[in-house]
Design a protein around this motif. Structure first.
Motif, PDB file in Angstrom:
ATOM      1  N   GLU A 144      -8.521 -13.313   6.592  1.00  0.00           N
ATOM      2  CA  GLU A 144      -7.932 -12.277   6.800  1.00  0.00           C
ATOM      3  C   GLU A 144      -7.157 -11.931   7.717  1.00  0.00           C
ATOM      4  O   GLU A 144      -6.673 -11.509   8.300  1.00  0.00           O
ATOM      5  CB  GLU A 144      -9.030 -10.947   6.358  1.00  0.00           C
TER       6      GLU A 144
ATOM      7  N   LYS B  88      -4.882 -12.723  -0.648  1.00  0.00           N
ATOM      8  CA  LYS B  88      -4.405 -11.591  -1.786  1.00  0.00           C
ATOM      9  C   LYS B  88      -5.689 -13.288  -2.627  1.00  0.00           C
ATOM     10  O   LYS B  88      -4.969 -13.945  -2.253  1.00  0.00           O
ATOM     11  CB  LYS B  88      -3.206 -11.143  -1.623  1.00  0.00           C
TER      12      LYS B  88
ATOM     13  N   GLY C  70      -3.396 -13.485   7.835  1.00  0.00           N
ATOM     14  CA  GLY C  70      -2.563 -12.445   7.221  1.00  0.00           C
ATOM     15  C   GLY C  70      -3.388 -11.517   6.178  1.00  0.00           C
ATOM     16  O   GLY C  70      -4.498 -12.423   5.315  1.00  0.00           O
ATOM     17  N   SER C  71      -3.402 -10.357   5.265  1.00  0.00           N
ATOM     18  CA  SER C  71      -3.832  -9.934   3.975  1.00  0.00           C
ATOM     19  C   SER C  71      -3.367 -10.602   2.744  1.00  0.00           C
ATOM     20  O   SER C  71      -2.888 -11.241   2.241  1.00  0.00           O
ATOM     21  CB  SER C  71      -3.078  -9.260   3.587  1.00  0.00           C
TER      22      SER C  71
ATOM     23  N   THR D 249       5.128 -14.156  12.413  1.00  0.00           N
ATOM     24  CA  THR D 249       4.721 -12.712  11.590  1.00  0.00           C
ATOM     25  C   THR D 249       3.246 -13.522  11.291  1.00  0.00           C
ATOM     26  O   THR D 249       2.107 -12.554  10.430  1.00  0.00           O
ATOM     27  CB  THR D 249       5.214 -12.097  10.086  1.00  0.00           C
TER      28      THR D 249
ATOM     29  N   PHE E  85       0.871 -11.831   4.389  1.00  0.00           N
ATOM     30  CA  PHE E  85       0.038 -11.836   3.395  1.00  0.00           C
ATOM     31  C   PHE E  85       0.177 -12.932   3.530  1.00  0.00           C
ATOM     32  O   PHE E  85       0.647 -13.816   3.127  1.00  0.00           O
ATOM     33  CB  PHE E  85       0.236 -11.015   2.268  1.00  0.00           C
TER      34      PHE E  85
ATOM     35  N   ALA F 228       4.866 -15.473   4.712  1.00  0.00           N
ATOM     36  CA  ALA F 228       4.717 -15.587   5.957  1.00  0.00           C
ATOM     37  C   ALA F 228       5.837 -16.134   6.831  1.00  0.00           C
ATOM     38  O   ALA F 228       6.196 -17.345   6.567  1.00  0.00           O
ATOM     39  CB  ALA F 228       3.697 -15.101   7.574  1.00  0.00           C
TER      40      ALA F 228
ATOM     41  N   THR G  13      -0.275 -10.542  11.662  1.00  0.00           N
ATOM     42  CA  THR G  13       0.208  -9.111  11.625  1.00  0.00           C
ATOM     43  C   THR G  13       0.268  -8.380  10.347  1.00  0.00           C
ATOM     44  O   THR G  13       0.153  -9.108   9.346  1.00  0.00           O
ATOM     45  CB  THR G  13       1.472  -9.530  11.847  1.00  0.00           C
ATOM     46  N   SER G  14       0.678  -6.857  10.461  1.00  0.00           N
ATOM     47  CA  SER G  14       1.166  -6.087   8.944  1.00  0.00           C
ATOM     48  C   SER G  14       1.590  -6.723   7.944  1.00  0.00           C
ATOM     49  O   SER G  14       1.571  -6.675   6.782  1.00  0.00           O
ATOM     50  CB  SER G  14       0.603  -4.932   9.605  1.00  0.00           C
ATOM     51  N   GLN G  15       2.041  -7.609   8.749  1.00  0.00           N
ATOM     52  CA  GLN G  15       3.847  -8.285   7.840  1.00  0.00           C
ATOM     53  C   GLN G  15       3.579  -9.372   6.773  1.00  0.00           C
ATOM     54  O   GLN G  15       4.087  -9.237   5.976  1.00  0.00           O
ATOM     55  CB  GLN G  15       5.065  -8.951   8.487  1.00  0.00           C
TER      56      GLN G  15
END
Length: 290
Positions: free
Chosen positions: A150, A156, A153-154, A125, A132, A121, A128-130
């Protein structure tokens, strides 16, 4: 210790974005930076300003570090090793896989749970959903703080090897870097014409690249498969195109070293008896060892 407490060490643009996201999400956020003034806006929003790294670490069960490089991480955290004992350190500093593994070993020697990570990111961002974020290290450490991570960002999780997040981070960044190099090269070519302009050309380039990106999963499947590649072009056809790109670049007054090197590689492959340009062929050429 408050389980809703998080400390952020390093308040560059990215570090401030991480801290801001945690404050917004309602976490009791302690911040520290060598230049204390960088914490002013965050403190005004409710962050607790620590005066030392040790104070920041002791304030929370989880400390997130985002600094310039691993040398800075080492210089800042070594004096605070005792404070880190029994806590979790998440290092989101950009670095190499070996640096990540070495830092994990150091953390474990001091009784600290460690995760290494890569932020996919830009500061604007984050959260945000953008966005990770990649993580690697012991899964138990990741699961213990997944809800908090989380927020940024997402999250992983890639595996127990602490170096894999850095590997994927740098691999993803390398794709971005080469893409931007290609963008600038193409714009330099297009704007060499008296009627060319960067904005108009880019209006054509973006949909073209977006369309071509859809081919990548098929290339990836060919790389992973032992079967005959699905996607293939004649090496001679690709070589002719690359030679034309090199000549057009030179004619436009744009450096052509990339295409000249690419042409030399294709010529070598043809001389070795290869006739098809496929993803596995490209992979074998790129790797310096089998």
């Amino acid at each position: 210790m408050n389980n809703a407490a998080v400390s952020v060490i390093g308040l560059g643009e990215m570090g401030r974005a991480l801290a801001d996201a945690l404050i917004t999400a309602g976490y009791c956020t302690t911040v520290w930076n060598r230049s204390a003034a960088k914490a002013d806006d965050l403190a005004a929003r409710g962050a607790v300003r620590a005066t030392t790294v040790e104070e920041a670490v002791l304030a929370s069960p989880l400390s997130i570090v985002c600094l310039l490089d691993y040398d800075v991480v080492d210089a800042i955290l070594r004096p605070a090793a005792g404070a880190l004992h029994g806590r979790t350190l998440v290092n989101l500093t950009n670095g190499t896989p070996d640096q990540a593994r070495q830092t994990e070993a150091w953390a474990e020697d001091h009784g600290t749970a460690y995760l290494d990570g890569g932020i996919m990111a830009i500061p604007s961002t984050v959260a945000t959903s953008q966005a990770f974020v990649l993580y690697s290290g012991q899964r138990a450490h990741f699961e213990a703080h997944k809800e908090t991570l989380e927020v940024l960002g997402s999250a992983k999780y890639l595996g127990a090897d602490a170096g894999i997040a850095a590997l994927y981070d740098l691999a993803l960044l390398s794709a971005m870097n080469v893409m931007f190099d290609g963008f600038f090269h193409s714009v330099a070519m297009a704007t060499s014409h008296k009627e060319g302009n960067a904005v108009g050309f880019t209006e054509l380039l973006v949909p073209w690249l977006t369309s071509m990106a859809q081919v990548m999963p098929a290339f990836a499947a060919d790389v992973d498969s032992d079967a005959e590649p699905v996607l293939a072009q004649g090496l001679d056809v690709v070589l002719a195109s690359v030679r034309n790109m090199a000549q057009a670049s030179r004619d436009a007054g744009v450096r052509a070293e990339y295409f000249e090197q690419s042409a030399a590689t294709l010529e070598k492959l043809l001389a070795e008896g290869l006739t098809a340009y496929t993803a596995p062929v490209v992979m074998r050429h790129l790797r310096t060892s089998s």
